[in-house]
Design an enzyme around this catalytic site. Structure first.
Site, PDB file in Angstrom:
ATOM      1  N   LYS A  99     -27.524 -13.813  41.561  1.00 15.74           N
ATOM      2  CA  LYS A  99     -27.795 -13.110  42.818  1.00 15.74           C
ATOM      3  C   LYS A  99     -29.260 -12.714  42.897  1.00 15.74           C
ATOM      4  O   LYS A  99     -29.874 -12.767  43.952  1.00 15.74           O
ATOM      5  CB  LYS A  99     -26.900 -11.856  42.883  1.00 15.74           C
ATOM      6  CG  LYS A  99     -27.038 -11.071  44.164  1.00 15.74           C
ATOM      7  CD  LYS A  99     -26.345 -11.784  45.303  1.00 15.74           C
ATOM      8  CE  LYS A  99     -26.703 -11.225  46.656  1.00 15.74           C
ATOM      9  NZ  LYS A  99     -26.618 -12.244  47.706  1.00 15.74           N
ATOM     10  N   GLU A 107     -24.330 -24.831  47.315  1.00 15.75           N
ATOM     11  CA  GLU A 107     -24.309 -23.805  46.268  1.00 15.75           C
ATOM     12  C   GLU A 107     -22.906 -23.306  45.937  1.00 15.75           C
ATOM     13  O   GLU A 107     -22.651 -22.906  44.815  1.00 15.75           O
ATOM     14  CB  GLU A 107     -25.284 -22.658  46.545  1.00 15.75           C
ATOM     15  CG  GLU A 107     -25.015 -21.821  47.749  1.00 15.75           C
ATOM     16  CD  GLU A 107     -26.108 -20.766  48.017  1.00 15.75           C
ATOM     17  OE1 GLU A 107     -26.936 -20.474  47.130  1.00 15.75           O
ATOM     18  OE2 GLU A 107     -26.125 -20.233  49.131  1.00 15.75           O
ATOM     19  N   TRP A 109     -26.295   3.923  48.102  1.00 16.64           N
ATOM     20  CA  TRP A 109     -27.060   2.684  48.238  1.00 16.64           C
ATOM     21  C   TRP A 109     -28.166   3.020  49.209  1.00 16.64           C
ATOM     22  O   TRP A 109     -27.926   3.200  50.398  1.00 16.64           O
ATOM     23  CB  TRP A 109     -26.176   1.555  48.752  1.00 16.64           C
ATOM     24  CG  TRP A 109     -26.806   0.242  48.514  1.00 16.64           C
ATOM     25  CD1 TRP A 109     -26.808  -0.477  47.362  1.00 16.64           C
ATOM     26  CD2 TRP A 109     -27.566  -0.521  49.455  1.00 16.64           C
ATOM     27  NE1 TRP A 109     -27.528  -1.624  47.521  1.00 16.64           N
ATOM     28  CE2 TRP A 109     -28.007  -1.678  48.787  1.00 16.64           C
ATOM     29  CE3 TRP A 109     -27.933  -0.337  50.777  1.00 16.64           C
ATOM     30  CZ2 TRP A 109     -28.778  -2.644  49.399  1.00 16.64           C
ATOM     31  CZ3 TRP A 109     -28.703  -1.289  51.391  1.00 16.64           C
ATOM     32  CH2 TRP A 109     -29.130  -2.432  50.708  1.00 16.64           C
ATOM     33  N   ARG A 118     -19.809  -0.700  46.577  1.00 21.13           N
ATOM     34  CA  ARG A 118     -20.446  -0.452  47.866  1.00 21.13           C
ATOM     35  C   ARG A 118     -21.914  -0.071  47.727  1.00 21.13           C
ATOM     36  O   ARG A 118     -22.685  -0.164  48.674  1.00 21.13           O
ATOM     37  CB  ARG A 118     -19.757   0.708  48.587  1.00 21.13           C
ATOM     38  CG  ARG A 118     -18.358   0.419  49.025  1.00 21.13           C
ATOM     39  CD  ARG A 118     -17.754   1.686  49.544  1.00 21.13           C
ATOM     40  NE  ARG A 118     -18.371   2.085  50.788  1.00 21.13           N
ATOM     41  CZ  ARG A 118     -17.847   1.862  51.970  1.00 21.13           C
ATOM     42  NH1 ARG A 118     -16.700   1.255  52.073  1.00 21.13           N
ATOM     43  NH2 ARG A 118     -18.464   2.250  53.054  1.00 21.13           N
ATOM     44  N   ASN A 168     -22.709   9.326  54.583  1.00 24.64           N
ATOM     45  CA  ASN A 168     -22.775   7.877  54.594  1.00 24.64           C
ATOM     46  C   ASN A 168     -23.188   7.480  55.999  1.00 24.64           C
ATOM     47  O   ASN A 168     -22.578   7.945  56.962  1.00 24.64           O
ATOM     48  CB  ASN A 168     -21.378   7.315  54.259  1.00 24.64           C
ATOM     49  CG  ASN A 168     -21.364   5.812  54.172  1.00 24.64           C
ATOM     50  OD1 ASN A 168     -22.404   5.175  54.269  1.00 24.64           O
ATOM     51  ND2 ASN A 168     -20.186   5.251  53.995  1.00 24.64           N
ATOM     52  N   GLY A 169     -24.224   6.662  56.150  1.00 24.60           N
ATOM     53  CA  GLY A 169     -24.677   6.272  57.491  1.00 24.60           C
ATOM     54  C   GLY A 169     -26.169   6.490  57.624  1.00 24.60           C
ATOM     55  O   GLY A 169     -26.877   6.654  56.629  1.00 24.60           O
ATOM     56  N   HIS A 180     -35.944 -41.728  59.543  1.00 24.98           N
ATOM     57  CA  HIS A 180     -36.930 -42.034  58.503  1.00 24.98           C
ATOM     58  C   HIS A 180     -36.318 -42.044  57.102  1.00 24.98           C
ATOM     59  O   HIS A 180     -37.034 -41.926  56.112  1.00 24.98           O
ATOM     60  CB  HIS A 180     -38.085 -41.038  58.565  1.00 24.98           C
ATOM     61  CG  HIS A 180     -38.819 -41.059  59.859  1.00 24.98           C
ATOM     62  ND1 HIS A 180     -39.561 -42.129  60.278  1.00 24.98           N
ATOM     63  CD2 HIS A 180     -38.874 -40.152  60.873  1.00 24.98           C
ATOM     64  CE1 HIS A 180     -40.076 -41.888  61.466  1.00 24.98           C
ATOM     65  NE2 HIS A 180     -39.659 -40.686  61.862  1.00 24.98           N
ATOM     66  N   LYS A 195     -25.761 -23.575  51.831  1.00 27.83           N
ATOM     67  CA  LYS A 195     -24.497 -22.838  51.647  1.00 27.83           C
ATOM     68  C   LYS A 195     -23.448 -23.770  51.055  1.00 27.83           C
ATOM     69  O   LYS A 195     -22.749 -23.418  50.119  1.00 27.83           O
ATOM     70  CB  LYS A 195     -23.952 -22.275  52.968  1.00 27.83           C
ATOM     71  CG  LYS A 195     -24.641 -21.069  53.566  1.00 27.83           C
ATOM     72  CD  LYS A 195     -24.517 -19.804  52.780  1.00 27.83           C
ATOM     73  CE  LYS A 195     -25.530 -19.688  51.693  1.00 27.83           C
ATOM     74  NZ  LYS A 195     -26.741 -18.997  51.848  1.00 27.83           N
ATOM     75  N   CYS A 254     -22.905   3.645  51.557  1.00 28.65           N
ATOM     76  CA  CYS A 254     -22.638   4.438  50.359  1.00 28.65           C
ATOM     77  C   CYS A 254     -21.133   4.665  50.256  1.00 28.65           C
ATOM     78  O   CYS A 254     -20.385   4.334  51.153  1.00 28.65           O
ATOM     79  CB  CYS A 254     -23.345   5.775  50.460  1.00 28.65           C
ATOM     80  SG  CYS A 254     -25.070   5.602  50.928  1.00 28.65           S
ATOM     81  N   GLU A 309     -30.122 -24.215  55.916  1.00 27.46           N
ATOM     82  CA  GLU A 309     -29.307 -23.125  55.383  1.00 27.46           C
ATOM     83  C   GLU A 309     -27.836 -23.547  55.286  1.00 27.46           C
ATOM     84  O   GLU A 309     -27.153 -23.231  54.309  1.00 27.46           O
ATOM     85  CB  GLU A 309     -29.481 -21.879  56.271  1.00 27.46           C
ATOM     86  CG  GLU A 309     -28.634 -20.679  55.927  1.00 27.46           C
ATOM     87  CD  GLU A 309     -28.859 -20.100  54.527  1.00 27.46           C
ATOM     88  OE1 GLU A 309     -29.778 -20.526  53.835  1.00 27.46           O
ATOM     89  OE2 GLU A 309     -28.057 -19.235  54.139  1.00 27.46           O
TER      90      GLU A 309
HETATM   91  C1  G6P Z   1     -31.146 -16.568  44.564  1.00 30.31           C
HETATM   92  C2  G6P Z   1     -29.910 -16.253  45.386  1.00 30.31           C
HETATM   93  C3  G6P Z   1     -30.121 -16.672  46.831  1.00 30.31           C
HETATM   94  C4  G6P Z   1     -31.376 -16.032  47.399  1.00 30.31           C
HETATM   95  C5  G6P Z   1     -32.590 -16.307  46.521  1.00 30.31           C
HETATM   96  C6  G6P Z   1     -33.761 -15.445  46.934  1.00 30.31           C
HETATM   97  O1  G6P Z   1     -31.297 -17.941  44.444  1.00 30.31           O
HETATM   98  O2  G6P Z   1     -28.784 -16.911  44.843  1.00 30.31           O
HETATM   99  O3  G6P Z   1     -28.998 -16.295  47.611  1.00 30.31           O
HETATM  100  O4  G6P Z   1     -31.600 -16.512  48.690  1.00 30.31           O
HETATM  101  O5  G6P Z   1     -32.310 -15.994  45.157  1.00 30.31           O
HETATM  102  O6  G6P Z   1     -33.420 -14.113  46.686  1.00 30.31           O
HETATM  103  P1  G6P Z   1     -34.065 -12.886  47.385  1.00 30.31           P
HETATM  104  O7  G6P Z   1     -33.364 -11.694  46.787  1.00 30.31           O
HETATM  105  O8  G6P Z   1     -35.522 -12.899  47.037  1.00 30.31           O
HETATM  106  O9  G6P Z   1     -33.839 -13.001  48.841  1.00 30.31           O
END
Ligand code: G6P
Length: 614
Positions: A609, A494, A76, A27, A102-103, A510, A491, A2, A487
């Site tokens: 996001k 994307e 948050w 934040r 906060n914490g 294969h 990364k 927060c 993953e």
């Molecule tokens: C979007 C984001 C990814 C995320 C995915 C699933 O594609 O760009 O970074 O992994 O959604 O999102 P979630 O909030 O369900 O983990």
């Protein structure tokens, strides 16, 4: 995660606090509140953004508008969903003390129970509210004490992390602040002082700041401040001059949110495990699923549904739960699960993993599983999100707000959650107490190992410089590191728009092997585990086709340097822990390649996001 602000001086506090909160909104952003002190104490707080609070503040009385002392908070959520009541500041029932925090207060449920027995009435579901009632109780038991002493005494009862500000109409000329684990900064003006959880709200008023250290408490008045330890020993503090731009401060001095979030991972690892990994007791404590643990242990099958990076975490979860708890696990893309009329029933457990807790496909998978009678459990980062609310039980990852679109710290937090779940499911069944204790020790060493990997940042940037113009990349790993290969590839693609694919290393022959030539970088995750020798053979196969090999290997591995063009050495760890470490260099590699290509890593093209549409 927060944000905290405070002001004491000669100016009207309310507009300063509101502006400060806006600076901190990155934040956390689910609710906000302020407390103002002008003889009387007034708290104004509500769910939603700071702009909403700003509108409400237009209605403040002239007396409160004139207040020159105040504290503010942007929340948050960690305990209790976003709501007006759960927003800070929290007040005692007499309404003469206000606290922002906060914490996480780890022993809050014990303290809350004690206070309720003593007649205290709680108006929120937060852990933070115990602080204000504790202060109240101590003050009532000895009214001769001052605000500073009662705050100090209250903090002696508290386990966990905190950055707090306390004000009271009984002593309206001061703000008492304290820190343990959650940062606090005091900004020094002329006849005025500013308090904040980071320098962002302060920098436009003054560049002179004092950073509180853990275990310190300060009393701030308009004409001076005193910093002491929690044991009441006065401290000499150094005044630091800020030379940061505002934007940089919001990003904690990092160039991008993504980089900041990658570097936050050691701290996040602590936060996820805090109060859950009980090293001394040799057990895992998962409050959110405790009541369902027996049903989970006796599940016929566990199905994990997720999307994107969360789906990769789910794959690691499959390996962990099957290895430790010996319960069959199936991992499905949420979008496939929801449309394929899956066979699930009352004996099954369906786990939904989602950082945002709002992903449309994951939510639909949850509803499908629920309809079919399965026990539905969530692993979410955003407290109070739809998936968190609609699941029967679950756990929050406590990774804090993730701003960068490419998920990093949320991934490691999810994998740790799954690790802890696998251990909790194994207890008294498939793992001995010694085996559990061994795993807990491995987990507790994780943040320190992650920190050492982050120190390799400049070496990884140097490697990125040599590969930034590549058009393709292949990521290969086995076992626990196969999902990490996926993953790593995700990364890179994307955020840099380079075509990348991840594969189980043995699958190379294969198909993907046909792609290998002198221009193809192949990133091998080659840590020392049961498949190490096989990975070495795969590396030889790539080399003999002139592919360019980058390897992630364990410190002390001399053999690999003979085979790979670049080696990123990471600390040794047990097999199940490795994905939590090997993913970090891959996050950094993708980040550096993308920034060297001039890409906007925090907002990659076409991506969102939180994907709340199909
Ligand atoms: C979007 C984001 C990814 C995320 C995915 C699933 O594609 O760009 O970074 O992994 O959604 O999102 P979630 O909030 O369900 O983990």
């Amino acid at each position: 995660m927060c944000g905290i602000v405070g002001y004491i001086g000669w100016r009207e506090a309310a507009p300063l606090l509101l502006k400060g909160l806006k600076r901190l909104e990155y934040r956390g952003y689910d609710s906000a509140g302020i407390a103002l002190l002008n003889h009387n104490l007034l708290v104004m707080k509500q769910k939603g953004s700071v702009s909403g609070l700003e509108i409400a503040a237009e209605e403040l009385s002239a007396d409160m508008k004139a207040a020159k002392v105040g504290i503010g908070h942007t929340r948050w959520a960690t305990h209790g969903e976003p709501s007006d009541m759960n927003a800070h500041p929290h007040q005692n029932s007499a309404g003469d003390i206000a606290v922002i925090h906060n914490g996480i207060i780890e022993n809050y449920s014990v303290l809350k129970h004690e206070l309720i027995v003593q007649g205290y009435i709680f108006s929120s579901e937060t852990d933070s509210e115990v602080l204000v009632h504790l202060i109240d109780r101590i003050w009532k038991s000895d009214p001769s004490l001052d605000l500073e002493s009662v705050t100090r005494n209250a903090l002696r009862h508290v386990d966990g992390a905190y950055g707090i500000c306390v004000i009271s109409s009984r002593e309206p000329d001061k703000i008492v602040v304290a820190r343990k684990g959650s940062p606090l900064v005091i900004g020094i003006g002329i006849g005025e002082y500013f308090i904040a959880s980071d320098a962002a709200p302060i920098v436009e008023h003054t560049n002179k700041v004092v950073y509180l250290s853990d275990g310190e408490l300060a009393v701030v008045k308009k004409d001076g401040y005193v910093v002491k330890t929690i044991e009441n020993v006065e401290q000499e503090k150094v005044i630091t001059e800020l030379d940061f731009s505002l934007e940089k401060i919001e990003k904690g001095g990092f160039e991008h949110f993504m980089l900041k979030e990658i570097f936050e991972q050691p701290a996040v690892m602590h936060d996820v495990m805090r109060g859950r990994v009980r090293l001394e007791e040799g057990r895992i404590c998962l409050g959110g699923i405790e009541d369902y643990l027996d049903r989970l242990k006796h599940a016929k099958r566990i199905v994990i549904c997720a999307c994107g990076t969360s789906w990769h975490a789910a794959l690691i979860g499959e390996y962990l739960i099957e290895e430790f708890a010996r319960i069959p696990v199936e991992v499905d893309y949420a979008s496939e699960f929801r449309y394929r009329n899956p066979i699930v029933g009352v004996d099954d457990v369906v786990i939904l993993i989602s950082q945002s807790g709002e992903t449309a496909d994951t939510l639909a998978a949850l509803r499908t599983a629920k309809e079919k009678g399965a026990l539905v459990m969530g692993i979410c980062n955003v407290v109070g999100s739809t998936i968190a609310r609609e699941t029967l039980c679950g756990m929050y990852t406590h990774a804090g707000p993730e701003v960068g679109v490419a998920s990093t710290k949320a991934f490691t937090a999810q994998v740790i959650m799954l690790y802890m779940l696998a251990l909790a499911l194994s207890r008294g069944r498939t793992l001995s107490q010694d085996e559990i204790a061994l795993n807990l020790r491995e987990l507790s060493r994780l943040p320190e190992k992650a920190t050492r990997i982050l120190e390799l940042d400049s070496q990884i940037k140097h490697i990125a410089e040599q590969f930034k113009d590549t058009r393709n990349a292949l990521y290969l790993g086995r076992g626990y590191n196969f999902p990490v290969a996926l993953e790593g590839a995700l990364k890179l693609k994307e955020i840099s728009y380079i075509h990348a694919e991840g594969y189980p290393a043995a699958e190379m022959k294969h198909g993907p092997i046909a792609l290998i030539d002198k221009d193809m970088p192949v990133i091998f995750i080659a840590t020392r585990d049961s498949t190490y020798a096989k990975i070495l053979s795969n590396i030889e196969e790539v080399r003999s086709r002139k592919g360019r090999v980058i390897a992630i290997a364990n410190e002390g591995d001399k053999e690999i340097s003979r085979l790979a063009e670049h080696v990123i050495y990471i600390p040794q760890s047990s097999g199940p822990i490795t994905p939590l470490l090997t993913v970090i260099p891959l996050q950094l590699l993708a980040y550096h390649i993308a920034t060297l290509r001039g890409c906007n890593v925090d907002r990659p093209r076409n991506l969102a996001k939180s994907v709340t549409v199909e």
